[in-house]
Write a protein that holds these residues in place. Structure first.
Motif, mmCIF file in Angstrom:
data_model
loop_
_atom_site.group_PDB
_atom_site.id
_atom_site.type_symbol
_atom_site.label_atom_id
_atom_site.label_comp_id
_atom_site.label_asym_id
_atom_site.label_seq_id
_atom_site.Cartn_x
_atom_site.Cartn_y
_atom_site.Cartn_z
ATOM 1 N N MET A 102 0.850 -1.182 0.000
ATOM 2 C CA MET A 102 0.000 0.000 0.000
ATOM 3 C C MET A 102 0.890 1.237 0.000
ATOM 4 N N LEU A 103 0.888 1.954 -1.138
ATOM 5 C CA LEU A 103 1.621 3.211 -1.256
ATOM 6 C C LEU A 103 0.812 4.299 -0.565
ATOM 7 N N ASN A 104 1.419 4.983 0.380
ATOM 8 C CA ASN A 104 0.792 6.076 1.123
ATOM 9 C C ASN A 104 1.516 7.367 0.805
ATOM 10 N N LEU A 105 0.805 8.370 0.307
ATOM 11 C CA LEU A 105 1.346 9.712 0.096
ATOM 12 C C LEU A 105 0.574 10.646 1.016
ATOM 13 N N LEU A 106 1.295 11.458 1.772
ATOM 14 C CA LEU A 106 0.681 12.249 2.833
ATOM 15 C C LEU A 106 0.988 13.730 2.686
ATOM 16 N N GLN A 107 -0.039 14.547 2.846
ATOM 17 C CA GLN A 107 0.133 15.995 2.943
ATOM 18 C C GLN A 107 -0.536 16.424 4.250
ATOM 19 N N TYR A 108 0.267 16.981 5.148
ATOM 20 C CA TYR A 108 -0.218 17.326 6.482
ATOM 21 C C TYR A 108 -0.887 18.698 6.512
ATOM 22 N N ARG A 109 -1.837 18.825 7.397
ATOM 23 C CA ARG A 109 -2.418 20.137 7.707
ATOM 24 C C ARG A 109 -1.385 20.931 8.505
ATOM 25 N N ASP A 110 -1.435 22.254 8.394
ATOM 26 C CA ASP A 110 -0.566 23.068 9.248
ATOM 27 C C ASP A 110 -0.939 22.840 10.710
ATOM 28 N N LEU A 111 -2.238 22.822 10.980
ATOM 29 C CA LEU A 111 -2.765 22.604 12.332
ATOM 30 C C LEU A 111 -3.765 21.460 12.261
ATOM 31 N N ALA A 112 -3.567 20.444 13.087
ATOM 32 C CA ALA A 112 -4.466 19.287 13.101
ATOM 33 C C ALA A 112 -5.888 19.740 13.412
ATOM 34 N N GLN A 113 -6.859 19.077 12.814
ATOM 35 C CA GLN A 113 -8.271 19.421 13.018
ATOM 36 C C GLN A 113 -8.996 18.237 13.650
ATOM 37 N N TYR A 114 -9.016 18.232 14.976
ATOM 38 C CA TYR A 114 -9.727 17.197 15.724
ATOM 39 C C TYR A 114 -11.168 17.615 15.933
ATOM 40 N N PRO A 115 -12.080 16.639 16.000
ATOM 41 C CA PRO A 115 -13.475 16.993 16.280
ATOM 42 C C PRO A 115 -13.626 17.551 17.696
ATOM 43 N N ALA A 116 -14.590 18.443 17.871
ATOM 44 C CA ALA A 116 -14.868 18.993 19.201
ATOM 45 C C ALA A 116 -15.143 17.841 20.157
ATOM 46 N N GLY A 117 -14.600 17.953 21.346
ATOM 47 C CA GLY A 117 -14.807 16.926 22.353
ATOM 48 C C GLY A 117 -13.741 15.839 22.351
ATOM 49 N N HIS A 118 -12.930 15.761 21.290
ATOM 50 C CA HIS A 118 -11.854 14.759 21.252
ATOM 51 C C HIS A 118 -10.763 15.180 22.226
ATOM 52 N N GLU A 119 -10.088 14.210 22.823
ATOM 53 C CA GLU A 119 -9.067 14.514 23.829
ATOM 54 C C GLU A 119 -7.946 15.414 23.297
ATOM 55 N N HIS A 120 -7.680 15.402 21.991
ATOM 56 C CA HIS A 120 -6.614 16.232 21.431
ATOM 57 C C HIS A 120 -7.127 17.519 20.778
ATOM 58 N N HIS A 121 -8.434 17.742 20.807
ATOM 59 C CA HIS A 121 -9.005 18.964 20.226
ATOM 60 C C HIS A 121 -8.434 20.190 20.943
ATOM 61 N N GLY A 122 -7.963 21.157 20.152
ATOM 62 C CA GLY A 122 -7.480 22.409 20.723
ATOM 63 C C GLY A 122 -6.106 22.328 21.360
ATOM 64 N N ASN A 123 -5.386 21.236 21.139
ATOM 65 C CA ASN A 123 -4.070 21.116 21.776
ATOM 66 C C ASN A 123 -2.951 21.766 20.980
ATOM 67 N N GLY A 124 -3.277 22.301 19.789
ATOM 68 C CA GLY A 124 -2.279 23.026 19.001
ATOM 69 C C GLY A 124 -1.316 22.151 18.229
ATOM 70 N N TRP A 125 -1.614 20.873 18.094
ATOM 71 C CA TRP A 125 -0.719 19.985 17.361
ATOM 72 C C TRP A 125 -0.702 20.326 15.877
ATOM 73 N N THR A 126 0.462 20.161 15.268
ATOM 74 C CA THR A 126 0.556 20.235 13.809
ATOM 75 C C THR A 126 -0.039 18.957 13.228
ATOM 76 N N GLY A 127 -0.295 18.986 11.935
ATOM 77 C CA GLY A 127 -0.745 17.773 11.273
ATOM 78 C C GLY A 127 0.284 16.659 11.386
ATOM 79 N N LYS A 128 1.554 16.998 11.252
ATOM 80 C CA LYS A 128 2.616 15.992 11.363
ATOM 81 C C LYS A 128 2.602 15.350 12.742
#
Length: 144
Positions: A28-54
């Motif tokens: 399985m070939l995987n090609l990835l383009q990351y978001r500048d800022l990860a977009q977690y759904p509201a209520g997720h434990e990582h929502h709003g933590n400021g993580w990059t997509g990487k």
């Protein structure tokens, strides 16, 4: 970018995957383009933590890795994008890798695992675009 971004398979593409042989190794070939800022759904434990997509993708790797290995998966090639030689000039990928599975049944076992389904939220939050392409492994060597 002029074309559509893809994160998850379409129903038609996933059915085509399921219709292929299930008893042979797959790459399985995987090609990835990351978001500048990860977009977690509201209520997720990582929502709003400021993580990059990487960083969110690294979390996906950490949380899905044990399941990937349990079903017999392994990474057989990994690379960091440098430039597009043939293809859209505005297209770039951040990372790429080839995951090998003993068969597609192993892939299905992984994606159906409840812990994987929790982990994959990190992948969705991490990526602005991706490609996932199935190949039957062939012989490596000096010739094309």
């Amino acid at each position: 970018m002029g074309d559509i971004n893809y994160i998850d398979p379409s129903p038609i593409n996933f059915q085509a995957f399921k219709d292929l042989s299930r008893d042979e190794p797959i790459h399985m070939l995987n090609l990835l383009q990351y978001r500048d800022l990860a977009q977690y759904p509201a209520g997720h434990e990582h929502h709003g933590n400021g993580w990059t997509g990487k960083r969110a993708y690294e979390e996906y790797g950490k949380t899905s890795g044990p399941i990937f290995r349990r079903v017999g998966g392994k990474i057989v090639w990994r690379g960091v994008f440098q430039t597009m030689v043939t293809g859209p000039e505005d297209r770039r990928w951040d990372d790429g890798f080839v995951a090998e599975y003993p068969n597609s049944g192993a892939f299905f076992e992984m994606i159906k695992d409840p812990d994987y389904q929790k982990a994959v939220v990190n992948r969705t939050a991490a990526l602005v675009d991706s490609r996932l392409v199935r190949f039957r492994p062939g012989e490596a060597g000096e010739g094309f």
